[in-house]
Design an enzyme around this catalytic site. Structure first.
Site, PDB file in Angstrom:
ATOM      1  N   GLY A  34      30.947  -1.389  92.222  1.00  0.00           N
ATOM      2  CA  GLY A  34      31.559  -1.751  93.486  1.00  0.00           C
ATOM      3  C   GLY A  34      32.350  -0.591  94.070  1.00  0.00           C
ATOM      4  O   GLY A  34      31.985   0.582  93.927  1.00  0.00           O
ATOM      5  N   SER A  35      33.462  -0.902  94.692  1.00  0.00           N
ATOM      6  CA  SER A  35      34.242   0.129  95.387  1.00  0.00           C
ATOM      7  C   SER A  35      34.904   1.123  94.448  1.00  0.00           C
ATOM      8  O   SER A  35      35.387   2.170  94.895  1.00  0.00           O
ATOM      9  CB  SER A  35      35.311  -0.532  96.263  1.00  0.00           C
ATOM     10  OG  SER A  35      34.708  -1.293  97.293  1.00  0.00           O
TER      11      SER A  35
END
Length: 709
Positions: free
Chosen positions: A317-318
């Site tokens: 993810g981020s």
């Protein structure tokens, strides 16, 4: 005497039989000629020679071609041997604390040929060893054997009970048993051993050959009928070498404690934490949940035995955005303060629309893109790199390949070649999709940013211990494994950008540690639904990857929480607080001085603190000056006073002044920092002898403070 009467008839003579008509009379026997006798002799010699040749061939076949097999058969009939397992080498943490060791225990064996009443002996032994009498009786009835195991690795109480029975044919053999005194602590790193002391997992498996040592043997020689024992011999085993790990038991305990608390609170399925020293690649802690007790390895479920930190991979993810940002910064195609239009929350790539995970953004600086975790901003920045450039940067950070750590079962993760990318892959990678990484890989990448752009392969083995007990110096890190991934200037700039992640409006504000500058990145990845092949809306992975302090990082920590339940499942809500609760005591334990809103400001860089956080002896002139200061202070009766003010970190509440008397100035500032307060001074001194305000006085940020030493 009456004379015999003689008649005139004489007895008839049998007439010679004439041969029947048509038959011949038998010929008289003819004597053998010398030639015939020689032929018979030759035939006899040939037959005798052939017999000798066949006998010699058979002997040669048995003595030469089947010698090994026959010797083995003879030994199996005449010899009985028992393997004596050696003591495995100890496994210690970096401070010499024992994590795994071998203890001397007794094992019970029987000689069935010496037991007259197998059934009676079985009944008497059953209660002492906890085995059914029928099972024991079956073993003891095998009178063709001189050695059978009764039970292995018993307690001293069991031995005493068996000795009281005084059963002929029952004996004891000294063996070693693997014992883990700290039970679940670092169990996935250590691994476990089987009943025969063979390594089954973890370092016990990876270093089984060197740790395990050389087995010994106890040999029984019996007669040809397999009866009486004629002789016995014993070859002692050679103990194995030991290991000194990079793990610190205290840091490992902190990581496991906080991870377990987070799993319970969030209801997550599993999780992992990795704590690294950036400059050396040494793993200070590697925690996994669920966990197990290696002393009872067979009772642990399979899912609890998995070392999630190295064997399982997830989409980051981020949390992956700092890697993309590092590549862009290193290429010189973006600046930290550059403004980027974030399209009010969505961007179209191909036919797919990427949206923000939270609220839409307009203009953001490059630094704010990381702090607010803008997907649109990250995609736009990644577009400034060609697919091959982005791929090369990802590989340089170590993704898509094994780190080379000494633990078994490591996964290389998942990374496709640019030739296999779709039209969305470039944008997806920018926000941490279409890639699978392990928590250890993420920790190594963050450590590379902390180490001014130099990636050092992570390791858990610091040194080996000879079987004699000699402890060599720590092994130097292999040069081929170290490589520069980005320029030092780009790494320093990125660390300052990551500092904004703990700001009030940033996603990682819960990762803040009072008194220390924290750089990091949150991440929340959706898991793929196996049935539909699409991203699930209910299953997530929460991440936080960070380092501290920002200017001179001493630690890099990665927290991964798999499938947290409930409304709070984001990395900033679930993983970031775990980072804070681990980093705060670890930084204090490593004697890393505070550097922000709670720092002891020196007039020069402190000599006793290294980049790694390990203590080092202060320079001779500094120690001498301190000694002179103490002596002169006592002689003159004067004290030195440092005027200062209490400056609170963000969010500091009103509290009571702690008692600092008797502490060193450094320790005093650490205590204040742990309370969210700071006493700013400009010199170093000896122990504190007085303070204002007094201990217990209510204080608030900005109140005056003086420390007397």
């Amino acid at each position: 005497m009456t004379p015999r009467r003689v008649t005139g008839r004489l007895p008839r003579r049998r007439a010679a039989r004439r041969p029947r008509r048509g038959t011949r009379a038998a010929a008289p026997p003819v004597a053998a000629t010398p030639r015939a006798r020689r032929a018979r002799l030759i035939l006899l010699i040939v037959a005798f020679g052939a017999g000798l040749l066949s006998l010699g061939a058979r002997c040669a076949h048995l003595q030469i071609f089947r010698a090994g097999d026959l010797i083995d058969r003879a030994r199996s009939q005449q010899e009985r041997s028992v393997t004596l397992h050696p003591y495995r080498g100890p496994i210690l943490d970096r401070n010499g604390r024992e994590l795994a060791l071998s203890l001397a225990v007794d094992s019970v064996y029987a000689d069935p040929s010496s037991i007259d009443d197998p059934a009676g002996a079985a009944r008497r032994l059953s209660r002492a060893v906890g085995i059914k009498p029928s099972v024991l009786a079956e073993r003891l009835r095998d009178r063709d054997r001189q050695f059978v195991w009764i039970t292995r690795k018993i307690t001293p109480e069991q031995r005493a009970a068996i000795e009281k029975l005084a059963i002929d044919g029952i004996g004891f053999v000294r063996e070693s048993r693997r014992y883990y005194p700290k039970r679940e602590l670092a169990s996935h790193v250590l691994g476990a051993c089987g009943v025969d002391n063979q390594g089954l997992s973890g370092l016990e498996f990876s270093f089984d050959r060197s740790i395990g040592g050389t087995p010994g043997r106890m040999l029984f020689l019996q007669d040809g009928r397999g009866g009486k024992v004629l002789d016995r011999s014993r070859t002692e085993p050679i103990p194995g070498a030991g290991l000194v790990l990079t793990l610190d038991s205290n840091i490992q305990h902190i990581a496991e404690r906080e991870l377990a608390a987070a799993i319970r609170k969030s209801g997550a399925a599993s999780g992992a934490v990795v704590v690294l020293q950036p400059g050396t690649g040494e793993v200070l802690a590697m925690a996994n949940h669920p966990t197990f007790d290696p002393n009872a390895f067979p009772d642990a479920p399979e899912r609890a035995r998995r070392n999630i930190a190295v064997s399982d991979f997830y989409e980051p993810g981020s949390t992956f955005k700092p890697v993309v940002a590092a590549a862009v910064l290193d290429s010189g195609r973006a600046r930290p303060n550059e403004t980027i239009w974030c399209e009010n929350g969505s961007i179209v790539v191909g036919r797919h629309r990427f949206r923000e995970d939270s609220r839409p953004f307009g203009n953001l600086t490059f630094t704010e893109v990381l702090a607010r975790s803008s997907n649109v901003g990250a995609i736009k920045l990644a577009r400034r790199l060609d697919p091959s450039e982005l791929f090369d940067a990802i590989v340089r950070f170590g993704f898509g390949e094994k780190t080379g750590i000494e633990l078994p079962g490591e996964s290389p993760g998942m990374l496709r070649d640019p030739g296999d990318w779709s039209g969305l892959s470039h944008a997806s990678l920018a926000i941490g999709q279409e890639i699978g990484i392990t928590p250890l890989q993420m920790a190594a990448a963050i450590a590379a940013i902390a180490n001014d752009g130099v990636r050092v392969p992570p390791r858990v083995v610091r040194a080996r211990i000879d079987p004699s007990g000699r402890r060599p110096r720590a092994q130097a890190q292999d040069a081929p494994g170290m490589r520069r991934v980005i320029a030092a200037s780009a790494a320093r700039a990125l660390r300052r950008m990551m500092l904004s992640i703990t700001a009030d409006e940033a996603t990682g504000r819960l990762a803040a540690v009072p008194g220390y500058s924290i750089g990091g990145k949150t991440g929340t990845a959706q898991k793929v639904d196996e049935e539909t092949g699409r991203y699930s809306r209910t299953r997530h992975v929460a991440w936080f990857a960070g380092l501290a302090p920002v200017e001179r990082p001493a630690i890099a920590i990665v927290v991964m929480i798999n499938e947290p339940r409930g409304p709070r499942f984001h990395g900033g809500d679930v993983a970031a607080p775990v980072f804070s609760r681990i980093a705060r005591p670890v930084l204090q334990y490593l004697n890393v001085p505070p550097d922000r809103d709670g720092t002891l400001v020196f007039d020069r860089a402190p000599a006793e603190v290294l980049v790694s956080g390990a203590p080092e002896a202060p320079p001779a002139e500094t120690a001498a000056s301190v000694r002179r200061g103490r002596h002169s202070g006592r002689a003159s009766g004067r004290t030195a006073v440092m005027e200062a003010s209490i400056a609170g970190a963000a969010g500091t509440r009103r509290g009571a002044m702690p008692d600092l008397v008797g502490m060193s100035l450094r320790r005093a500032t650490e205590v204040l920092a742990s309370s969210g307060l700071t006493c700013r001074v400009t010199r170093r001194g000896a122990n504190v002898t007085g303070q204002k305000p007094a201990a217990g006085t209510p204080i608030r940020p900005g109140d005056p403070c003086s420390v007397v030493y």
